[in-house]
Motif scaffolding. Structure first.
Motif, PDB file in Angstrom:
ATOM      1  N   MET A   1       0.846  -1.203   0.000  1.00 56.88           N
ATOM      2  CA  MET A   1       0.000   0.000   0.000  1.00 56.88           C
ATOM      3  C   MET A   1       0.880   1.253   0.000  1.00 56.88           C
ATOM      4  O   MET A   1       0.596   2.212  -0.721  1.00 56.88           O
ATOM      5  CB  MET A   1      -0.922  -0.002   1.220  1.00 56.88           C
ATOM      6  N   LEU A   2       1.947   1.230   0.785  1.00 54.55           N
ATOM      7  CA  LEU A   2       2.877   2.360   0.826  1.00 54.55           C
ATOM      8  C   LEU A   2       3.520   2.569  -0.548  1.00 54.55           C
ATOM      9  O   LEU A   2       3.591   3.698  -1.039  1.00 54.55           O
ATOM     10  CB  LEU A   2       3.945   2.124   1.896  1.00 54.55           C
ATOM     11  N   CYS A   3       3.973   1.495  -1.177  1.00 51.07           N
ATOM     12  CA  CYS A   3       4.562   1.598  -2.520  1.00 51.07           C
ATOM     13  C   CYS A   3       3.546   2.158  -3.504  1.00 51.07           C
ATOM     14  O   CYS A   3       3.875   3.033  -4.314  1.00 51.07           O
ATOM     15  CB  CYS A   3       5.060   0.231  -2.992  1.00 51.07           C
ATOM     16  N   HIS A   4       2.331   1.649  -3.436  1.00 49.70           N
ATOM     17  CA  HIS A   4       1.272   2.133  -4.338  1.00 49.70           C
ATOM     18  C   HIS A   4       1.046   3.634  -4.131  1.00 49.70           C
ATOM     19  O   HIS A   4       0.957   4.389  -5.100  1.00 49.70           O
ATOM     20  CB  HIS A   4      -0.010   1.344  -4.106  1.00 49.70           C
ATOM     21  N   LYS A   5       0.966   4.047  -2.878  1.00 53.79           N
ATOM     22  CA  LYS A   5       0.756   5.461  -2.548  1.00 53.79           C
ATOM     23  C   LYS A   5       1.899   6.327  -3.082  1.00 53.79           C
ATOM     24  O   LYS A   5       1.690   7.451  -3.534  1.00 53.79           O
ATOM     25  CB  LYS A   5       0.648   5.596  -1.031  1.00 53.79           C
ATOM     26  N   MET A   6       3.134   5.783  -3.046  1.00 53.13           N
ATOM     27  CA  MET A   6       4.315   6.524  -3.504  1.00 53.13           C
ATOM     28  C   MET A   6       4.561   6.332  -5.003  1.00 53.13           C
ATOM     29  O   MET A   6       5.543   6.820  -5.539  1.00 53.13           O
ATOM     30  CB  MET A   6       5.548   6.090  -2.705  1.00 53.13           C
ATOM     31  N   LYS A   7       3.671   5.576  -5.664  1.00 59.57           N
ATOM     32  CA  LYS A   7       3.800   5.287  -7.094  1.00 59.57           C
ATOM     33  C   LYS A   7       5.107   4.550  -7.416  1.00 59.57           C
ATOM     34  O   LYS A   7       5.778   4.807  -8.416  1.00 59.57           O
ATOM     35  CB  LYS A   7       3.674   6.549  -7.932  1.00 59.57           C
ATOM     36  N   ILE A   8       5.459   3.599  -6.541  1.00 58.09           N
ATOM     37  CA  ILE A   8       6.663   2.781  -6.703  1.00 58.09           C
ATOM     38  C   ILE A   8       6.219   1.365  -7.059  1.00 58.09           C
ATOM     39  O   ILE A   8       5.466   0.739  -6.298  1.00 58.09           O
ATOM     40  CB  ILE A   8       7.503   2.762  -5.416  1.00 58.09           C
ATOM     41  N   PRO A   9       6.664   0.850  -8.199  1.00 57.49           N
ATOM     42  CA  PRO A   9       6.335  -0.530  -8.542  1.00 57.49           C
ATOM     43  C   PRO A   9       6.947  -1.493  -7.516  1.00 57.49           C
ATOM     44  O   PRO A   9       8.017  -1.240  -6.972  1.00 57.49           O
ATOM     45  CB  PRO A   9       6.971  -0.736  -9.917  1.00 57.49           C
ATOM     46  N   PHE A  10       6.269  -2.600  -7.272  1.00 59.19           N
ATOM     47  CA  PHE A  10       6.791  -3.603  -6.352  1.00 59.19           C
ATOM     48  C   PHE A  10       6.562  -4.984  -6.933  1.00 59.19           C
ATOM     49  O   PHE A  10       5.726  -5.178  -7.819  1.00 59.19           O
ATOM     50  CB  PHE A  10       6.133  -3.479  -4.971  1.00 59.19           C
ATOM     51  N   LYS A  11       7.325  -5.934  -6.423  1.00 59.02           N
ATOM     52  CA  LYS A  11       7.217  -7.315  -6.884  1.00 59.02           C
ATOM     53  C   LYS A  11       7.492  -8.229  -5.710  1.00 59.02           C
ATOM     54  O   LYS A  11       8.482  -8.049  -5.002  1.00 59.02           O
ATOM     55  CB  LYS A  11       8.236  -7.589  -7.987  1.00 59.02           C
ATOM     56  N   SER A  12       6.610  -9.172  -5.478  1.00 62.04           N
ATOM     57  CA  SER A  12       6.854 -10.205  -4.477  1.00 62.04           C
ATOM     58  C   SER A  12       7.683 -11.296  -5.143  1.00 62.04           C
ATOM     59  O   SER A  12       7.284 -11.848  -6.173  1.00 62.04           O
ATOM     60  CB  SER A  12       5.541 -10.799  -3.967  1.00 62.04           C
ATOM     61  N   VAL A  13       8.840 -11.576  -4.570  1.00 56.51           N
ATOM     62  CA  VAL A  13       9.732 -12.587  -5.127  1.00 56.51           C
ATOM     63  C   VAL A  13       9.363 -13.940  -4.527  1.00 56.51           C
ATOM     64  O   VAL A  13       9.313 -14.097  -3.304  1.00 56.51           O
ATOM     65  CB  VAL A  13      11.215 -12.245  -4.838  1.00 56.51           C
ATOM     66  N   GLU A  14       9.099 -14.888  -5.384  1.00 53.95           N
ATOM     67  CA  GLU A  14       8.731 -16.233  -4.946  1.00 53.95           C
ATOM     68  C   GLU A  14       9.991 -17.059  -4.679  1.00 53.95           C
ATOM     69  O   GLU A  14      11.040 -16.824  -5.273  1.00 53.95           O
ATOM     70  CB  GLU A  14       7.887 -16.920  -6.030  1.00 53.95           C
ATOM     71  N   LYS A  15       9.870 -18.038  -3.807  1.00 52.69           N
ATOM     72  CA  LYS A  15      11.029 -18.860  -3.441  1.00 52.69           C
ATOM     73  C   LYS A  15      11.670 -19.525  -4.662  1.00 52.69           C
ATOM     74  O   LYS A  15      12.877 -19.700  -4.702  1.00 52.69           O
ATOM     75  CB  LYS A  15      10.632 -19.906  -2.397  1.00 52.69           C
ATOM     76  N   GLU A  16      10.870 -19.850  -5.664  1.00 50.39           N
ATOM     77  CA  GLU A  16      11.400 -20.473  -6.885  1.00 50.39           C
ATOM     78  C   GLU A  16      12.328 -19.519  -7.649  1.00 50.39           C
ATOM     79  O   GLU A  16      13.075 -19.940  -8.518  1.00 50.39           O
ATOM     80  CB  GLU A  16      10.265 -20.909  -7.814  1.00 50.39           C
ATOM     81  N   GLU A  17      12.245 -18.225  -7.348  1.00 49.66           N
ATOM     82  CA  GLU A  17      13.055 -17.224  -8.046  1.00 49.66           C
ATOM     83  C   GLU A  17      14.339 -16.867  -7.285  1.00 49.66           C
ATOM     84  O   GLU A  17      15.125 -16.059  -7.759  1.00 49.66           O
ATOM     85  CB  GLU A  17      12.232 -15.945  -8.252  1.00 49.66           C
ATOM     86  N   TYR A  18      14.555 -17.449  -6.111  1.00 50.64           N
ATOM     87  CA  TYR A  18      15.709 -17.091  -5.285  1.00 50.64           C
ATOM     88  C   TYR A  18      17.050 -17.402  -5.959  1.00 50.64           C
ATOM     89  O   TYR A  18      18.061 -16.831  -5.604  1.00 50.64           O
ATOM     90  CB  TYR A  18      15.660 -17.792  -3.930  1.00 50.64           C
ATOM     91  N   SER A  19      17.069 -18.311  -6.917  1.00 52.69           N
ATOM     92  CA  SER A  19      18.321 -18.646  -7.597  1.00 52.69           C
ATOM     93  C   SER A  19      18.628 -17.684  -8.752  1.00 52.69           C
ATOM     94  O   SER A  19      19.717 -17.715  -9.309  1.00 52.69           O
ATOM     95  CB  SER A  19      18.281 -20.076  -8.123  1.00 52.69           C
ATOM     96  N   MET A  20      17.673 -16.833  -9.093  1.00 50.02           N
ATOM     97  CA  MET A  20      17.911 -15.839 -10.146  1.00 50.02           C
ATOM     98  C   MET A  20      18.785 -14.722  -9.579  1.00 50.02           C
ATOM     99  O   MET A  20      18.747 -14.434  -8.388  1.00 50.02           O
ATOM    100  CB  MET A  20      16.582 -15.271 -10.643  1.00 50.02           C
ATOM    101  N   THR A  21      19.556 -14.089 -10.451  1.00 50.96           N
ATOM    102  CA  THR A  21      20.362 -12.963  -9.983  1.00 50.96           C
ATOM    103  C   THR A  21      19.466 -11.754  -9.751  1.00 50.96           C
ATOM    104  O   THR A  21      18.368 -11.659 -10.306  1.00 50.96           O
ATOM    105  CB  THR A  21      21.463 -12.580 -10.991  1.00 50.96           C
ATOM    106  N   ILE A  22      19.965 -10.839  -8.959  1.00 53.44           N
ATOM    107  CA  ILE A  22      19.240  -9.602  -8.702  1.00 53.44           C
ATOM    108  C   ILE A  22      18.986  -8.879 -10.022  1.00 53.44           C
ATOM    109  O   ILE A  22      17.906  -8.336 -10.247  1.00 53.44           O
ATOM    110  CB  ILE A  22      20.011  -8.713  -7.705  1.00 53.44           C
ATOM    111  N   GLN A  23      19.960  -8.900 -10.914  1.00 53.58           N
ATOM    112  CA  GLN A  23      19.786  -8.257 -12.218  1.00 53.58           C
ATOM    113  C   GLN A  23      18.631  -8.893 -12.984  1.00 53.58           C
ATOM    114  O   GLN A  23      17.820  -8.189 -13.588  1.00 53.58           O
ATOM    115  CB  GLN A  23      21.064  -8.339 -13.041  1.00 53.58           C
ATOM    116  N   GLN A  24      18.534 -10.203 -12.951  1.00 58.13           N
ATOM    117  CA  GLN A  24      17.435 -10.867 -13.646  1.00 58.13           C
ATOM    118  C   GLN A  24      16.087 -10.463 -13.051  1.00 58.13           C
ATOM    119  O   GLN A  24      15.115 -10.265 -13.774  1.00 58.13           O
ATOM    120  CB  GLN A  24      17.596 -12.385 -13.580  1.00 58.13           C
ATOM    121  N   LEU A  25      16.035 -10.326 -11.748  1.00 56.59           N
ATOM    122  CA  LEU A  25      14.780  -9.960 -11.083  1.00 56.59           C
ATOM    123  C   LEU A  25      14.405  -8.505 -11.322  1.00 56.59           C
ATOM    124  O   LEU A  25      13.242  -8.193 -11.564  1.00 56.59           O
ATOM    125  CB  LEU A  25      14.884 -10.220  -9.580  1.00 56.59           C
ATOM    126  N   THR A  26      15.380  -7.606 -11.236  1.00 54.97           N
ATOM    127  CA  THR A  26      15.074  -6.179 -11.344  1.00 54.97           C
ATOM    128  C   THR A  26      14.910  -5.719 -12.784  1.00 54.97           C
ATOM    129  O   THR A  26      14.140  -4.803 -13.052  1.00 54.97           O
ATOM    130  CB  THR A  26      16.146  -5.315 -10.653  1.00 54.97           C
TER     131      THR A  26
END
Length: 120
Positions: free
Chosen positions: A20-45
């Motif tokens: 809700m805070l991100c939405h209010k600040m107009k900041i995109p957000f993403k919930s990272v799933e455990k299956e994605e933990y092996s991806m690099t930060i660059q791949q996620l962002t």
């Protein structure tokens, strides 16, 4: 680098407040799933596809990762987290160094730093 707030292990009321805070600040957000933990930060962002993520250990700690934020945005979201009583102990900003790490590697790094800072 796209502006996005990555949320880890925040499928709870605190996570809802942060979204809700991100939405209010107009900041995109993403919930990272455990299956994605092996991806690099660059791949996620940068939303670079990872065809076959490698197996990795997961973690249960709540964690926030800020990508592409200005200093003012960081200050604003930290104030918002504090005022909404939604503090998350493990937080980091995407840097050139940590972009190549996996979420698990980054978690382990900032958790050890957090513990070292808070040892008595």
């Amino acid at each position: 680098m796209e502006t996005v707030c990555l949320l880890y292990n925040l499928q709870n009321k605190k996570g809802a407040k942060i979204k809700m805070l991100c939405h209010k600040m107009k900041i995109p957000f993403k919930s990272v799933e455990k299956e994605e933990y092996s991806m690099t930060i660059q791949q996620l962002t940068d939303e670079v596809p990872c065809e076959h993520p490698a197996e990795t250990d997961d973690f249960d700690d709540e964690m926030l990762l800020f990508s592409g934020f200005s200093n003012q945005q960081i200050n604003d979201i930290l104030k918002g987290l504090h005022s909404s009583k939604s503090n998350v102990a493990l937080k980091a900003v995407v840097t050139d160094y940590n972009r190549g790490l996996t979420s698990k590697q980054l978690h382990d790094t900032i958790k050890s730093e957090h513990l070292a800072l808070h040892q008595k």
